[in-house]
Design an enzyme around this catalytic site. Structure first.
Site, PDB file in Angstrom:
ATOM      1  N   THR A   1       5.824  -8.458  -2.280  1.00 46.80           N
ATOM      2  CA  THR A   1       5.213  -7.001  -2.068  1.00 46.80           C
ATOM      3  C   THR A   1       6.217  -6.332  -0.948  1.00 46.80           C
ATOM      4  O   THR A   1       6.380  -6.973  -0.009  1.00 46.80           O
ATOM      5  CB  THR A   1       3.692  -6.862  -1.783  1.00 46.80           C
ATOM      6  N   ASP A   2       5.927  -4.915  -0.852  1.00 52.61           N
ATOM      7  CA  ASP A   2       6.665  -4.353   0.258  1.00 52.61           C
ATOM      8  C   ASP A   2       5.762  -4.197   1.515  1.00 52.61           C
ATOM      9  O   ASP A   2       6.040  -4.115   2.743  1.00 52.61           O
ATOM     10  CB  ASP A   2       6.813  -2.729   0.150  1.00 52.61           C
ATOM     11  N   GLU A   3       4.348  -4.914   1.328  1.00 49.12           N
ATOM     12  CA  GLU A   3       3.414  -4.759   2.575  1.00 49.12           C
ATOM     13  C   GLU A   3       3.925  -5.899   3.420  1.00 49.12           C
ATOM     14  O   GLU A   3       3.468  -5.912   4.746  1.00 49.12           O
ATOM     15  CB  GLU A   3       2.176  -5.366   1.951  1.00 49.12           C
TER      16      GLU A   3
ATOM     17  N   TYR B   1      -3.645 -10.464   3.431  1.00 53.73           N
ATOM     18  CA  TYR B   1      -3.011 -10.554   2.372  1.00 53.73           C
ATOM     19  C   TYR B   1      -1.469 -10.542   2.563  1.00 53.73           C
ATOM     20  O   TYR B   1      -0.924 -11.481   1.802  1.00 53.73           O
ATOM     21  CB  TYR B   1      -3.333  -9.360   1.311  1.00 53.73           C
TER      22      TYR B   1
ATOM     23  N   ASP C   1     -12.523   4.123   7.217  1.00 55.36           N
ATOM     24  CA  ASP C   1     -11.277   3.689   7.080  1.00 55.36           C
ATOM     25  C   ASP C   1     -11.330   2.042   6.722  1.00 55.36           C
ATOM     26  O   ASP C   1     -12.191   1.604   7.255  1.00 55.36           O
ATOM     27  CB  ASP C   1     -10.441   4.033   8.065  1.00 55.36           C
TER      28      ASP C   1
ATOM     29  N   ASN D   1       3.650  -0.089  -4.652  1.00 56.54           N
ATOM     30  CA  ASN D   1       2.260  -0.051  -5.634  1.00 56.54           C
ATOM     31  C   ASN D   1       2.454   0.231  -7.019  1.00 56.54           C
ATOM     32  O   ASN D   1       3.007   1.153  -7.303  1.00 56.54           O
ATOM     33  CB  ASN D   1       1.418   1.017  -4.938  1.00 56.54           C
TER      34      ASN D   1
ATOM     35  N   ALA E   1       0.348 -10.991   5.086  1.00 53.90           N
ATOM     36  CA  ALA E   1       0.633 -12.310   5.878  1.00 53.90           C
ATOM     37  C   ALA E   1       0.919 -13.420   5.054  1.00 53.90           C
ATOM     38  O   ALA E   1       1.660 -14.179   4.937  1.00 53.90           O
ATOM     39  CB  ALA E   1      -0.245 -12.640   7.008  1.00 53.90           C
TER      40      ALA E   1
ATOM     41  N   VAL F   1     -12.346   7.861  -0.645  1.00 49.56           N
ATOM     42  CA  VAL F   1     -10.853   8.051  -0.204  1.00 49.56           C
ATOM     43  C   VAL F   1     -11.335   7.576   1.412  1.00 49.56           C
ATOM     44  O   VAL F   1     -11.886   8.047   2.034  1.00 49.56           O
ATOM     45  CB  VAL F   1     -10.656   9.600   0.013  1.00 49.56           C
TER      46      VAL F   1
ATOM     47  N   ASP G   1      -2.988 -19.542 -15.645  1.00 47.46           N
ATOM     48  CA  ASP G   1      -3.598 -18.725 -14.962  1.00 47.46           C
ATOM     49  C   ASP G   1      -4.773 -19.336 -14.664  1.00 47.46           C
ATOM     50  O   ASP G   1      -5.298 -20.049 -15.596  1.00 47.46           O
ATOM     51  CB  ASP G   1      -3.715 -17.350 -15.620  1.00 47.46           C
TER      52      ASP G   1
ATOM     53  N   LYS H   1       1.644 -13.307   1.716  1.00 47.79           N
ATOM     54  CA  LYS H   1       2.580 -13.112   0.844  1.00 47.79           C
ATOM     55  C   LYS H   1       3.962 -13.070   1.681  1.00 47.79           C
ATOM     56  O   LYS H   1       4.827 -13.874   1.335  1.00 47.79           O
ATOM     57  CB  LYS H   1       2.752 -11.481   0.425  1.00 47.79           C
TER      58      LYS H   1
HETATM   59  P1  NAD Z   1      -3.987  -9.447 -10.091  1.00 47.07           P
HETATM   60  O1  NAD Z   1      -4.813  -9.885  -8.880  1.00 47.07           O
HETATM   61  O2  NAD Z   1      -4.177  -8.374 -11.163  1.00 47.07           O
HETATM   62  O3  NAD Z   1      -3.634 -10.818 -10.880  1.00 47.07           O
HETATM   63  C1  NAD Z   1      -3.495 -12.048 -10.375  1.00 47.07           C
HETATM   64  C2  NAD Z   1      -3.505 -13.153 -11.343  1.00 47.07           C
HETATM   65  O4  NAD Z   1      -3.270 -14.540 -10.674  1.00 47.07           O
HETATM   66  C3  NAD Z   1      -5.003 -13.164 -11.918  1.00 47.07           C
HETATM   67  O5  NAD Z   1      -4.804 -13.191 -13.394  1.00 47.07           O
HETATM   68  C4  NAD Z   1      -5.426 -14.518 -11.474  1.00 47.07           C
HETATM   69  O6  NAD Z   1      -6.251 -15.255 -12.395  1.00 47.07           O
HETATM   70  C5  NAD Z   1      -4.425 -15.283 -11.222  1.00 47.07           C
HETATM   71  N1  NAD Z   1      -4.388 -16.410 -10.110  1.00 47.07           N
HETATM   72  C6  NAD Z   1      -4.983 -16.171  -8.973  1.00 47.07           C
HETATM   73  N2  NAD Z   1      -5.020 -17.196  -8.266  1.00 47.07           N
HETATM   74  C7  NAD Z   1      -4.531 -18.323  -8.910  1.00 47.07           C
HETATM   75  C8  NAD Z   1      -4.277 -19.891  -8.919  1.00 47.07           C
HETATM   76  N3  NAD Z   1      -4.558 -20.376  -7.778  1.00 47.07           N
HETATM   77  N4  NAD Z   1      -3.691 -20.092 -10.023  1.00 47.07           N
HETATM   78  C9  NAD Z   1      -3.353 -19.653 -11.328  1.00 47.07           C
HETATM   79  N5  NAD Z   1      -3.571 -18.212 -11.337  1.00 47.07           N
HETATM   80  C10 NAD Z   1      -4.016 -17.758 -10.212  1.00 47.07           C
HETATM   81  O7  NAD Z   1      -2.442  -9.147  -9.255  1.00 47.07           O
HETATM   82  P2  NAD Z   1      -1.330  -8.282  -9.932  1.00 47.07           P
HETATM   83  O8  NAD Z   1      -1.634  -7.041  -9.278  1.00 47.07           O
HETATM   84  O9  NAD Z   1      -1.042  -8.373 -11.064  1.00 47.07           O
HETATM   85  O10 NAD Z   1      -0.119  -8.920  -8.834  1.00 47.07           O
HETATM   86  C11 NAD Z   1       0.660  -9.782  -9.154  1.00 47.07           C
HETATM   87  C12 NAD Z   1       1.768 -10.095  -8.263  1.00 47.07           C
HETATM   88  O11 NAD Z   1       2.427  -9.108  -7.697  1.00 47.07           O
HETATM   89  C13 NAD Z   1       1.048 -10.636  -7.042  1.00 47.07           C
HETATM   90  O12 NAD Z   1       1.844 -11.725  -6.455  1.00 47.07           O
HETATM   91  C14 NAD Z   1       1.011  -9.469  -5.932  1.00 47.07           C
HETATM   92  O13 NAD Z   1       1.172  -9.795  -4.658  1.00 47.07           O
HETATM   93  C15 NAD Z   1       2.283  -8.803  -6.512  1.00 47.07           C
HETATM   94  N6  NAD Z   1       2.235  -7.305  -6.138  1.00 47.07           N
HETATM   95  C16 NAD Z   1       1.509  -6.717  -6.673  1.00 47.07           C
HETATM   96  C17 NAD Z   1       1.437  -5.012  -6.518  1.00 47.07           C
HETATM   97  C18 NAD Z   1       0.218  -4.033  -7.094  1.00 47.07           C
HETATM   98  O14 NAD Z   1       0.598  -2.853  -6.843  1.00 47.07           O
HETATM   99  N7  NAD Z   1      -0.510  -4.765  -7.891  1.00 47.07           N
HETATM  100  C19 NAD Z   1       2.569  -4.759  -5.733  1.00 47.07           C
HETATM  101  C20 NAD Z   1       3.450  -5.513  -5.132  1.00 47.07           C
HETATM  102  C21 NAD Z   1       3.410  -6.801  -5.553  1.00 47.07           C
HETATM  103  O1  TDX Z   2     -11.329   2.992  -2.982  1.00 38.52           O
HETATM  104  C1  TDX Z   2     -10.246   3.253  -2.311  1.00 38.52           C
HETATM  105  N1  TDX Z   2      -9.935   4.170  -1.616  1.00 38.52           N
HETATM  106  C2  TDX Z   2      -8.760   4.313  -0.835  1.00 38.52           C
HETATM  107  O2  TDX Z   2      -8.489   5.348  -0.439  1.00 38.52           O
HETATM  108  C3  TDX Z   2      -9.315   1.980  -2.411  1.00 38.52           C
HETATM  109  C4  TDX Z   2      -9.614   0.837  -3.413  1.00 38.52           C
HETATM  110  C5  TDX Z   2      -7.996   2.234  -1.794  1.00 38.52           C
HETATM  111  N2  TDX Z   2      -7.922   3.464  -0.987  1.00 38.52           N
HETATM  112  C6  TDX Z   2      -6.644   3.393  -0.505  1.00 38.52           C
HETATM  113  C7  TDX Z   2      -6.167   2.313   0.464  1.00 38.52           C
HETATM  114  C8  TDX Z   2      -4.495   2.424   0.344  1.00 38.52           C
HETATM  115  O3  TDX Z   2      -3.985   3.261   1.149  1.00 38.52           O
HETATM  116  O4  TDX Z   2      -5.843   3.862  -1.383  1.00 38.52           O
HETATM  117  C9  TDX Z   2      -4.179   3.173  -1.274  1.00 38.52           C
HETATM  118  C10 TDX Z   2      -4.131   2.040  -2.377  1.00 38.52           C
HETATM  119  O5  TDX Z   2      -5.063   1.030  -2.194  1.00 38.52           O
HETATM  120  P1  TDX Z   2      -5.091  -0.250  -3.097  1.00 38.52           P
HETATM  121  O6  TDX Z   2      -5.210   0.241  -4.591  1.00 38.52           O
HETATM  122  O7  TDX Z   2      -6.065  -1.178  -2.623  1.00 38.52           O
HETATM  123  O8  TDX Z   2      -3.655  -0.694  -2.864  1.00 38.52           O
HETATM  124  P2  TDX Z   2      -2.714  -1.483  -1.516  1.00 38.52           P
HETATM  125  O9  TDX Z   2      -3.785  -1.818  -0.332  1.00 38.52           O
HETATM  126  O10 TDX Z   2      -1.840  -0.182  -1.114  1.00 38.52           O
HETATM  127  O11 TDX Z   2      -2.180  -2.699  -2.096  1.00 38.52           O
HETATM  128  C11 TDX Z   2      -1.410  -2.678  -3.145  1.00 38.52           C
HETATM  129  O12 TDX Z   2      -0.128  -2.473  -3.267  1.00 38.52           O
HETATM  130  C12 TDX Z   2       0.573  -3.481  -2.720  1.00 38.52           C
HETATM  131  C13 TDX Z   2      -1.917  -4.050  -4.134  1.00 38.52           C
HETATM  132  O13 TDX Z   2      -3.377  -4.119  -4.188  1.00 38.52           O
HETATM  133  C14 TDX Z   2      -0.936  -5.008  -3.542  1.00 38.52           C
HETATM  134  O14 TDX Z   2      -1.119  -6.145  -4.299  1.00 38.52           O
HETATM  135  C15 TDX Z   2       0.410  -4.920  -3.379  1.00 38.52           C
HETATM  136  O15 TDX Z   2       0.997  -5.754  -2.582  1.00 38.52           O
END
Ligand code: NAD
Ligand code: TDX
Length: 354
Positions: A136-138, A161, A291, A190, A163, A217, A35, A165
Site C-alpha cells: 500500500t501507499d500508506e 496497519y 476524526d 485506495n 506499520a 465523514v 484464504d 505492511k
Molecule cells: P480485504 O480485507 O478485503 O481481504 C483480505 C483477505 O485476506 C480476506 O479474504 C481474508 O479472509 C484474507 N486473510 C486475512 N488474514 C488471513 C490469513 N491469516 N490467512 C489467509 N487469509 C487471510 O483486503 P483487500 O482490500 O482486498 O486488500 C488486499 C491486499 O491489498 C492487502 O494486502 C492490502 O494491504 C492491500 N491493499 C489494499 C488497498 C485497498 O484500497 N483495499 C490498497 C492498497 C493495498
Molecule cells: O466512514 C468513514 N468515513 C470517512 O470519512 C470511513 C470508513 C472512512 N472515512 C475516511 C478515512 C479515509 O481518509 O475516508 C478515507 C478512506 O477510508 P478507508 O476506506 O478506511 O481507507 P483508508 O484508510 O484510506 O485505507 C485504504 O486504502 C489503503 C484501505 O483500507 C487500505 O487497505 C489500503 O492500504
C-alpha cells in the site's frame, strides 16, 4: 505458457477481483486460492467460479507453516500473488494483534515456504517463478499540500496497519537481497469497485445512504486519497508479474486525488440519479463525525515508473469508475445484505483514544 497462480487472500476485495480477472484474461491459467475466511473473506464473491476446473479454493491460514508448505509442494505454482492481510486502518487502531500476526508473521511464513519451493526448482522453472507482494501507499506516511509518493520516498507509516505492511515490505525486500527469491512489490493507492467489504468509505456511504442513515465523514472531510479502480489495479499486478524486474517496487495509482467530501458528494449525486429520494438529496444525510486517530492527511501516487517501464496506465476515470461502482452495489444488494446480516452492521470502528 500455462501459469499456476497461488493466490493468498483471494476471497477478499482485491483478491477476488484479481481471480476473476486472471481466469478471464488467461485461458490456461490455474488458480489456487488460500484464504482463512476472516470476517473480510467472502466465498460469495467467487461463487461463479465454483464449478470452474481451473479454480480451486482452500480455507487456511498463511501463518500455518505445514499447510503452506504442503500446498506449495502439491500445487507447484509458477507465481505467488500475496493479497492476504488485515486491511482496515480503523480495525488496526482497536486491535493491532491480528495485523502483526497476519501481515508480518504470515508474510514471513509465506516467504520462508516460497524460498524452500524455489530452491528445489529447475533452472528454467526458477527463471519463471515470481513472488508478488501486494502493498500500500500508506507505508510512505502522509503528504502535505504538494508532491507525490515515488518508489524512492522513505517509509514513514503512521497506523498499526501501515506499520505492519511496511514491515512485510521490508521482509520481502530482504528475501530478494539475501536469498535471491524473485520478488516484486506493488504499492498502490485506495482501491474502489465491486466486492469491497462494507467497512471501507465507498460501501459505507452507499449503504448508509440507501438506509436513510447519517453518512459519516471523519473530521472536516478534507483528507485526500488517490482513487484507483480495482480492475486497473489487477491489470497493473498482471503487468508487473509479466514484465516487472525482480527486486523492484512499483507504485500504482489512479491519478484521482479527491477529498473525502468530494468522494461522498460524487456518490450522493450518482444515487440521486439512479435511485432518487422522494424529496431532497442523499447529500442531506452527510454528517461530520469525530476524526480517526492519527488520520493521514493526504496520499498521492506518482505512477510514472510503471507507466514508463511497463506501459501501464489506469483506463478508468474517476467519473466512469464511480458510476460503474455505485451501479454494481445497487445491482448486488443481496451480496451486501448477507454480510450485513453477520457481526458487522456498518457501526463506527477505530475510536480508541491515543
Ligand atoms: P480485504 O480485507 O478485503 O481481504 C483480505 C483477505 O485476506 C480476506 O479474504 C481474508 O479472509 C484474507 N486473510 C486475512 N488474514 C488471513 C490469513 N491469516 N490467512 C489467509 N487469509 C487471510 O483486503 P483487500 O482490500 O482486498 O486488500 C488486499 C491486499 O491489498 C492487502 O494486502 C492490502 O494491504 C492491500 N491493499 C489494499 C488497498 C485497498 O484500497 N483495499 C490498497 C492498497 C493495498
Ligand atoms: O466512514 C468513514 N468515513 C470517512 O470519512 C470511513 C470508513 C472512512 N472515512 C475516511 C478515512 C479515509 O481518509 O475516508 C478515507 C478512506 O477510508 P478507508 O476506506 O478506511 O481507507 P483508508 O484508510 O484510506 O485505507 C485504504 O486504502 C489503503 C484501505 O483500507 C487500505 O487497505 C489500503 O492500504
Amino acid at each position: 505458457m500455462k501459469i499456476k497462480y497461488f493466490v493468498t487472500g483471494g476471497a477478499g476485495f482485491i483478491g477476488a477481483n484479481f481471480i476473476h480477472y486472471i481466469i478471464g484474461e488467461e485461458p490456461d491459467a490455474r488458480v489456487l486460492n488460500l484464504d482463512k475466511l476472516t470476517y473480510a473473506g467472502n466465498p460469495d464473491s467467487l461463487k461463479s467460479l465454483d464449478s470452474n476446473p481451473r479454480y480451486h479454493f482452500r480455507q487456511g491460514d498463511i501463518c500455518d507453516p505445514k499447510l503452506v508448505e504442503d500446498l506449495l509442494v502439491e500445487f507447484q505454482p509458477t507465481v505467488i500473488v500475496h493479497f492476504a492481510a488485515e486491511s482496515h486502518v480503523d480495525r488496526s487502531i482497536d486491535g493491532p494483534d491480528e495485523f502483526i500476526n497476519t501481515n508480518i508473521l504470515g508474510t514471513y511464513n509465506l516467504l520462508k515456504q516460497a524460498r524452500k519451493l524455489h530452491e528445489g526448482l529447475s533452472k528454467d522453472q526458477k527463471g519463471n517463478f515470481r513472488f508478488l507482494h501486494v502493498s500500500t501507499d500508506e507505508v510512505f506516511g502522509s503528504l502535505g499540500d504538494s508532491g507525490c509518493f515515488s518508489e524512492e520516498t522513505p517509509y514513514a507509516p503512521n497506523s498499526p496497519y501501515s506499520a505492519s505492511k511496511a514491515s512485510s515490505d521490508h521482509l520481502v525486500r530482504a528475501w530478494f537481497h539475501t536469498y535471491g527469491l524473485p520478488v516484486l512489490t506493488t504499492n498502490c493507492s485506495n482501491n474502489y469497485g465491486p466486492y469491497q467489504f462494507p467497512e471501507k468509505l465507498i460501501p459505507v456511504i452507499v449503504f448508509n445512504a440507501l438506509d436513510g442513515k447519517p453518512l459519516p465523514v471523519y473530521g472536516d472531510g478534507s483528507n485526500i486519497r488517490d482513487w484507483l479502480y480495482v480492475e486497473d489495479h489487477c491489470r497493473a499486478i498482471h503487468r508487473v508479474i509479466q514484465k516487472g524486474e525482480t527486486g523492484e517496487t512499483y507504485n500504482v495509482g489512479g491519478h484521482n486525488e479527491k477529498t473525502n467530501l468530494e468522494v461522498v458528494h460524487t456518490i450522493c449525486g450518482l444515487l440521486d440519479e439512479f435511485r432518487p429520494k422522494p424529496s431532497g438529496s442523499y447529500a442531506d444525510q452527510i454528517t461530520f463525525v469525530k476524526d480517526r486517530p492519527g488520520h493521514d492527511k493526504r496520499y498521492a501516487i506518482d505512477a510514472g515508473k510503471i507507466g514508463r517501464e511497463l506501459d501501464w496506465r489506469p483506463l478508468e476515470s474517476f467519473e466512469s469508475g464511480f458510476r460503474k461502482t455505485v451501479q454494481w452495489y445497487l445491482d448486488n444488494t443481496e451480496w451486501v445484505k448477507k454480510i450485513l446480516d453477520g457481526d458487522y452492521r456498518l457501526e463506527r470502528i477505530g475510536l480508541e483514544k491515543r
